[in-house]
Design a protein around this motif. Structure first.
Motif, PDB file in Angstrom:
ATOM      1  N   ILE A 160       4.516  -3.980   5.618  1.00 31.09           N
ATOM      2  CA  ILE A 160       3.962  -2.635   5.435  1.00 31.09           C
ATOM      3  C   ILE A 160       3.284  -2.527   4.076  1.00 31.09           C
ATOM      4  N   ALA A 161       3.908  -3.089   3.036  1.00 30.53           N
ATOM      5  CA  ALA A 161       3.296  -3.073   1.694  1.00 30.53           C
ATOM      6  C   ALA A 161       1.973  -3.846   1.700  1.00 30.53           C
ATOM      7  N   LEU A 162       1.933  -4.950   2.412  1.00 25.03           N
ATOM      8  CA  LEU A 162       0.705  -5.730   2.527  1.00 25.03           C
ATOM      9  C   LEU A 162      -0.374  -4.922   3.250  1.00 25.03           C
ATOM     10  N   THR A 163       0.033  -4.210   4.287  1.00 29.75           N
ATOM     11  CA  THR A 163      -0.895  -3.339   5.009  1.00 29.75           C
ATOM     12  C   THR A 163      -1.455  -2.275   4.075  1.00 29.75           C
ATOM     13  N   GLU A 164      -0.587  -1.681   3.266  1.00 29.01           N
ATOM     14  CA  GLU A 164      -1.028  -0.652   2.314  1.00 29.01           C
ATOM     15  C   GLU A 164      -2.015  -1.233   1.302  1.00 29.01           C
ATOM     16  N   PHE A 165      -1.768  -2.465   0.853  1.00 30.59           N
ATOM     17  CA  PHE A 165      -2.695  -3.115  -0.071  1.00 30.59           C
ATOM     18  C   PHE A 165      -4.076  -3.232   0.568  1.00 30.59           C
ATOM     19  N   PHE A 166      -4.127  -3.742   1.797  1.00 30.32           N
ATOM     20  CA  PHE A 166      -5.417  -3.940   2.458  1.00 30.32           C
ATOM     21  C   PHE A 166      -6.057  -2.618   2.878  1.00 30.32           C
ATOM     22  N   LYS A 167      -5.266  -1.557   2.988  1.00 27.18           N
ATOM     23  CA  LYS A 167      -5.849  -0.233   3.247  1.00 27.18           C
ATOM     24  C   LYS A 167      -6.691   0.231   2.062  1.00 27.18           C
TER      25      LYS A 167
END
Length: 108
Positions: free
Chosen positions: A47-54
């Motif tokens: 989820i943190a990785l997803t937030e980074f790429f967002k």
């Protein structure tokens, strides 16, 4: 998403609602690019990785998944400096394993 490499199977889920797939290739690249320091991913890391790429693509943070995964699959990233691979890598400006002086770095 209906463009390559996806098949457009998910009609009711938006791309920005899917957690980043944290396979071994994404985990390694997330570390060498300085996105994360964790070595063992759990759901909150995905989820943190997803937030980074967002921050790069709010509507479709997973658009980078295929390209980043391919770097590991075709063994263009070893997760450590390799004189035959790293100097010519397109990610070397932001990669943490490339020694200073080889290429300009964006990380400071």
């Amino acid at each position: 998403r209906t463009k390559f490499p996806d098949f457009g199977l998910y009609k009711n889920i938006k791309p920005n609602q899917i957690p980043y797939p944290a396979d071994v290739h994404i985990q390694k690249l997330a570390q060498v690019l300085g996105i994360t320091k964790v070595k063992s991913f759990r759901i909150h890391d995905a989820i943190a990785l997803t937030e980074f790429f967002k921050t790069l693509s709010p509507e479709d943070p997973l658009e980078y998944d295929f390209h980043l995964t391919r770097v590991g699959i075709i063994e263009k990233c070893k997760g450590k400096f390799d004189l035959e691979i790293c100097p010519n890598c397109q990610l070397n400006e932001v990669c943490l394993v490339v020694p200073r002086g080889i290429e300009p770095r964006l990380q400071g």
